[in-house]
Enzyme design. Structure first.
Site, short mmCIF file in Angstrom:
data_model
loop_
_atom_site.label_atom_id
_atom_site.label_comp_id
_atom_site.label_asym_id
_atom_site.label_seq_id
_atom_site.Cartn_x
_atom_site.Cartn_y
_atom_site.Cartn_z
N TYR A 52 6.90 -16.31 8.09
CA TYR A 52 7.92 -15.09 6.77
C TYR A 52 9.26 -14.63 6.71
O TYR A 52 9.74 -15.62 7.16
CB TYR A 52 7.20 -13.41 8.14
CG TYR A 52 6.08 -13.32 8.48
CD1 TYR A 52 5.30 -13.43 6.70
CD2 TYR A 52 6.25 -11.95 8.66
CE1 TYR A 52 3.80 -13.19 7.61
CE2 TYR A 52 5.30 -11.41 8.87
CZ TYR A 52 4.00 -12.07 8.59
OH TYR A 52 2.76 -11.36 8.41
N1 LIG Z 1 -1.82 -11.97 9.27
C1 LIG Z 1 -1.74 -11.96 8.20
O1 LIG Z 1 -2.38 -12.38 7.63
C2 LIG Z 1 -0.75 -10.33 8.11
C3 LIG Z 1 -1.01 -9.85 6.42
C4 LIG Z 1 0.14 -9.18 6.60
C5 LIG Z 1 0.22 -8.41 6.96
N2 LIG Z 1 0.54 -9.00 8.30
C6 LIG Z 1 0.93 -7.83 9.88
O2 LIG Z 1 0.72 -6.38 9.78
C7 LIG Z 1 1.67 -5.92 9.65
C8 LIG Z 1 1.88 -5.02 8.64
O3 LIG Z 1 1.48 -4.71 7.49
P1 LIG Z 1 2.05 -4.46 5.37
O4 LIG Z 1 4.39 -4.53 6.49
O5 LIG Z 1 1.82 -5.47 5.38
O6 LIG Z 1 2.43 -2.90 5.93
P2 LIG Z 1 1.70 -1.79 6.04
O7 LIG Z 1 1.73 -1.37 7.33
O8 LIG Z 1 0.18 -1.43 5.85
O9 LIG Z 1 2.77 -0.84 5.35
C9 LIG Z 1 3.98 -1.27 5.66
C10 LIG Z 1 4.77 0.16 4.74
O10 LIG Z 1 4.60 0.85 4.99
C11 LIG Z 1 5.80 2.39 4.71
N3 LIG Z 1 6.09 2.67 5.97
C12 LIG Z 1 5.77 2.05 7.42
N4 LIG Z 1 5.62 3.93 7.80
C13 LIG Z 1 5.57 4.86 7.02
C14 LIG Z 1 6.19 6.48 7.40
N5 LIG Z 1 5.79 6.33 8.41
N6 LIG Z 1 6.02 6.92 6.25
C15 LIG Z 1 6.23 6.26 4.95
N7 LIG Z 1 6.55 4.53 4.68
C16 LIG Z 1 6.26 4.47 5.73
C17 LIG Z 1 7.06 0.85 5.21
O11 LIG Z 1 7.55 1.23 3.44
P3 LIG Z 1 8.59 1.72 3.11
O12 LIG Z 1 9.68 0.75 3.86
O13 LIG Z 1 8.67 0.51 1.24
O14 LIG Z 1 8.67 3.02 2.69
C18 LIG Z 1 6.21 -0.21 5.27
O15 LIG Z 1 7.57 -0.86 5.16
C19 LIG Z 1 3.12 -6.72 8.96
O16 LIG Z 1 4.49 -6.59 8.10
C20 LIG Z 1 2.78 -7.95 9.61
O17 LIG Z 1 3.22 -8.19 10.33
C21 LIG Z 1 -0.53 -9.08 8.78
#
Ligand SMILES: NC(=O)c1ccc[n+]([C@@H]2O[C@H](COP(=O)([O-])OP(=O)(O)OC[C@H]3O[C@@H](n4cnc5c(N)ncnc54)[C@H](OP(=O)(O)O)[C@@H]3O)[C@@H](O)[C@H]2O)c1
Length: 324
Positions: A52
């Site tokens: 990351y």
């Molecule tokens: N194992 C893997 O291959 C893999 C792959 C992907 C992700 N992950 C893990 O999963 C975690 C979460 O997934 P993700 O970061 O891809 O996306 P997600 O959790 O689906 O979406 C995160 C985004 O949603 C918005 N958000 C969050 N809370 C909110 C709220 N209460 N109201 C409005 N908007 C909100 C924010 O965007 P804004 O800040 O732009 O508003 C935030 O950056 C990652 O951070 C990572 O640790 C793992």
């Protein structure tokens, strides 16, 4: 079931310029405040990865998390589970292939790493690589260097094989992390993966539970506009017009619980027995993640959301490394 499923914190965006527009001067203070708020509200699981951070910020997510963790009183740090994912890059080979990477991650995380996870399965393109790397991770757990071991981006067949291999070493497989959201529902609605995890005693972790911010009411707690800048905007433009029927139902369910749309997205994962780890970048987002812990959706709501999600003509892009 749902009561026991917690909510964690994802940190992919911390240090990612390419997809998430990270800038230290703009974001570091807010990320520290987000971390502190999340800990204060009882969120205990933090997920990061050694890959990351983009460009010169590679490793930044672990570094920031490590810096924030070190500022905590030791008894508060002890209550957290900090998990990193080590990438099975092609040059990381053999039983000791991860050892240097593990040490580097542990350093960035302030000297302690609770859970080490294989970031993705190499079963589809280099099936011989994964076994020795897992043996090496098991060595680290057996030696007490890390407390527990997890894997990511695997289906039930591979999960069983890995669990058996580790069990023969006397090492418990603690968790499996896969993409689970109302825009990637099949992992849990089919039932097989969840049943397999329960049978093997492996915790299921839902990544991207908010579909990168598509399943939120952005005007309230997100970026303020419907389409975020950068490459994420391309995904939003393609999917957003097609998911209105789902969002309408989510709004209805949210209103019935005095909750936000994002809480519905997280509690749908919990209702399926998967711990969501939403990516959080502001204290307000931490507030709404923690608020979801205060309520659960009922069976009818979950089933109605399942149906609406499965009826949609679009899905989130699947991880290309996901094994069966
Ligand atoms: N194992 C893997 O291959 C893999 C792959 C992907 C992700 N992950 C893990 O999963 C975690 C979460 O997934 P993700 O970061 O891809 O996306 P997600 O959790 O689906 O979406 C995160 C985004 O949603 C918005 N958000 C969050 N809370 C909110 C709220 N209460 N109201 C409005 N908007 C909100 C924010 O965007 P804004 O800040 O732009 O508003 C935030 O950056 C990652 O951070 C990572 O640790 C793992």
């Amino acid at each position: 079931m749902a009561q026991s499923v917690s909510i964690g914190v994802g940190t992919w965006a911390w240090g990612n310029q390419f997809l998430w527009g990270y800038r230290p001067d703009l974001h570091d203070a807010a990320l520290e405040a987000t971390f502190q708020r999340a800990v204060a509200l009882g969120l205990r699981f933090f997920d990061t990865a050694d890959s990351y951070g983009t460009g010169r910020f590679t490793g930044r997510s672990e570094l920031l998390l490590g810096r924030f963790l070190q500022a905590l009183p030791p008894q508060q740090r002890d209550q957290l589970c900090v998990a990193t994912k080590l990438a099975p890059f092609p040059w990381r080979l053999g039983r000791r292939g991860y050892h240097r990477a593990f040490e580097a991650s542990r350093q960035r995380l302030g000297g302690r790493l609770d859970r080490v996870q294989l970031h993705w399965s190499t079963a589809r393109y280099a099936p011989w690589q994964e076994g020795p790397l897992l043996e090496g991770l098991a060595d680290l757990v057996a030696a007490g260097e890390a407390e527990s071991l997890g894997v990511s981006n695997m289906g039930p067949r591979r999960l069983r094989q890995v669990q058996q291999r580790l069990a023969q070493r006397g090492v418990h497989l603690a968790s499996l992390q896969v993409q689970v959201s109302l825009l990637a529902p099949e992992a849990v609605t089919g039932g097989e993966l969840g049943a397999c995890c329960r049978e093997l005693g492996v915790d299921l972790i839902a990544y991207s539970p908010l579909a990168l911010g598509l399943l939120v009411d952005r005007a309230r707690t997100g970026g303020g506009t419907d389409v975020p800048p950068g490459p994420r905007g391309l995904l939003f433009r393609r999917l957003r017009p097609k998911i209105e029927p789902l969002l309408a139902l989510m709004r209805e369910i949210a209103a019935g619980h005095g909750a936000q749309v994002s809480e519905v997205a997280l509690n749908w994962c919990r209702a399926h027995g998967a711990m969501p780890i939403p990516g959080l970048r502001s204290p307000e987002q931490a507030d709404s993640a923690a608020a979801a812990l205060a309520w659960q959706m009922n069976e009818q709501e979950r089933l109605a959301l399942d149906r609406r999600a499965l009826d949609l003509p679009v899905r989130m892009p699947a991880n290309p490394f996901l094994s069966d």
